[in-house]
Design a protein around this motif. Structure first.
Motif, short mmCIF file in Angstrom:
data_model
loop_
_atom_site.label_atom_id
_atom_site.label_comp_id
_atom_site.label_asym_id
_atom_site.label_seq_id
_atom_site.Cartn_x
_atom_site.Cartn_y
_atom_site.Cartn_z
N GLU A 35 0.84 -1.21 0.00
CA GLU A 35 0.00 0.00 0.00
C GLU A 35 0.87 1.26 0.00
O GLU A 35 0.64 2.18 -0.77
N TRP A 36 1.87 1.31 0.86
CA TRP A 36 2.72 2.49 1.02
C TRP A 36 3.43 2.85 -0.28
O TRP A 36 3.53 4.03 -0.62
N GLN A 37 3.93 1.88 -1.02
CA GLN A 37 4.67 2.18 -2.25
C GLN A 37 3.78 2.87 -3.28
O GLN A 37 4.28 3.56 -4.16
N SER A 38 2.47 2.70 -3.18
CA SER A 38 1.56 3.33 -4.14
C SER A 38 1.31 4.81 -3.82
O SER A 38 0.78 5.53 -4.65
N PHE A 39 1.68 5.26 -2.63
CA PHE A 39 1.49 6.66 -2.27
C PHE A 39 2.48 7.51 -3.07
O PHE A 39 3.65 7.16 -3.19
N ASP A 40 2.02 8.63 -3.57
CA ASP A 40 2.94 9.52 -4.29
C ASP A 40 3.82 10.28 -3.30
O ASP A 40 3.59 10.24 -2.09
N PHE A 41 4.83 10.94 -3.83
CA PHE A 41 5.78 11.65 -2.97
C PHE A 41 5.09 12.70 -2.10
O PHE A 41 5.45 12.89 -0.95
N GLY A 42 4.10 13.36 -2.66
CA GLY A 42 3.39 14.38 -1.89
C GLY A 42 2.72 13.82 -0.66
O GLY A 42 2.79 14.42 0.42
N ARG A 43 2.09 12.69 -0.82
CA ARG A 43 1.41 12.07 0.34
C ARG A 43 2.42 11.57 1.36
O ARG A 43 2.24 11.75 2.56
N ARG A 44 3.49 10.95 0.89
CA ARG A 44 4.54 10.50 1.82
C ARG A 44 5.13 11.69 2.57
O ARG A 44 5.34 11.63 3.78
N ALA A 45 5.39 12.78 1.84
CA ALA A 45 5.97 13.97 2.46
C ALA A 45 5.04 14.55 3.52
O ALA A 45 5.48 14.94 4.61
N THR A 46 3.76 14.59 3.23
CA THR A 46 2.79 15.10 4.19
C THR A 46 2.80 14.26 5.47
O THR A 46 2.81 14.80 6.58
N LEU A 47 2.84 12.95 5.31
CA LEU A 47 2.84 12.07 6.48
C LEU A 47 4.14 12.17 7.27
O LEU A 47 4.13 12.15 8.52
N LEU A 48 5.26 12.29 6.57
CA LEU A 48 6.54 12.45 7.28
C LEU A 48 6.61 13.79 8.00
O LEU A 48 7.12 13.88 9.12
N SER A 49 6.08 14.83 7.39
CA SER A 49 6.02 16.14 8.06
C SER A 49 5.17 16.06 9.31
O SER A 49 5.51 16.63 10.35
N ARG A 50 4.07 15.34 9.22
CA ARG A 50 3.20 15.15 10.38
C ARG A 50 3.95 14.40 11.48
O ARG A 50 3.81 14.72 12.66
N ALA A 51 4.74 13.41 11.11
CA ALA A 51 5.55 12.69 12.11
C ALA A 51 6.49 13.67 12.82
O ALA A 51 6.66 13.60 14.04
N GLY A 52 7.10 14.57 12.05
CA GLY A 52 7.97 15.58 12.66
C GLY A 52 7.20 16.46 13.64
O GLY A 52 7.70 16.78 14.72
N ASP A 53 5.97 16.83 13.28
CA ASP A 53 5.14 17.65 14.17
C ASP A 53 4.83 16.89 15.46
O ASP A 53 4.88 17.45 16.56
N ILE A 54 4.51 15.61 15.33
CA ILE A 54 4.20 14.79 16.52
C ILE A 54 5.43 14.71 17.42
O ILE A 54 5.31 14.82 18.65
N LEU A 55 6.60 14.53 16.84
CA LEU A 55 7.82 14.49 17.64
C LEU A 55 8.01 15.80 18.41
O LEU A 55 8.27 15.79 19.61
N ARG A 56 7.88 16.92 17.70
CA ARG A 56 8.07 18.22 18.36
C ARG A 56 7.03 18.46 19.45
O ARG A 56 7.35 18.96 20.53
N ASN A 57 5.79 18.08 19.17
CA ASN A 57 4.71 18.31 20.15
C ASN A 57 4.83 17.42 21.38
O ASN A 57 4.24 17.73 22.42
#
Length: 157
Positions: free
Chosen positions: A37-59
């Motif tokens: 499933e993950w490999q089918s996500f485009d770069f934009g979607r992966r980037a959004t989710l990774l950015s969200r992970a960064g936000d969760i870490l900071r929060n």
């Protein structure tokens, strides 16, 4: 039974059962399904989710830093810095991953030659414990941005 022990006072924090062979097989199968499933996500979607992970870490920086301090005896300032560095790596690959992985045209005698990057599948990482968050994020984030899945096993020593 695996034990997490506070290195400062030797108090038992938590015990964990080791996975059975059957459970490990289920984890590998689950990871393969997630990869497909993950490999089918485009770069934009992966980037959004990774950015969200960064936000969760900071929060949750203080919570995660306290965990590292309690479980490993890591000084709190270093633990906070480690969480920040992990948030940074999420942002870095979210911003740059697509350009790092874009096709590269190559001059050859052929009509068209290029290098392309494709996801590999599930990647296993065996990590040391001394930087519990950073070791994981420096492995996982670039691999996830590239479309791979990851399995983690901390080194037994």
């Amino acid at each position: 039974m695996l034990q997490s022990i506070n290195p400062v006072n030797e108090d038992l924090i938590k015990e964990y059962k080791e996975h059975t062979g059957t459970e490990i097989g289920e984890i590998v199968n689950s990871s393969d399904k997630a990869f497909k499933e993950w490999q089918s996500f485009d770069f934009g979607r992966r980037a959004t989710l990774l950015s969200r992970a960064g936000d969760i870490l900071r929060n949750n920086k203080d919570k995660y830093a306290e965990l590292m301090t309690r479980e490993m005896g890591k000084p709190i300032a270093g633990a906070r810095a480690e969480v920040e560095k992990c948030a940074w790596v999420c942002d870095y690959y979210a911003e740059n991953g697509e350009s790092f992985l874009s096709d590269e045209m190559i001059e050859t005698d052929a009509q068209k030659s290029f290098v392309t990057y494709e996801p590999l599948g599930t990647v296993l990482a065996v990590m040391p414990w001394n930087f519990p968050f950073w070791q994981v994020f420096r492995f996982a984030v670039p691999g996830l941005m590239a479309g791979n899945a990851g399995l983690l096993k901390h080194a037994s020593n």
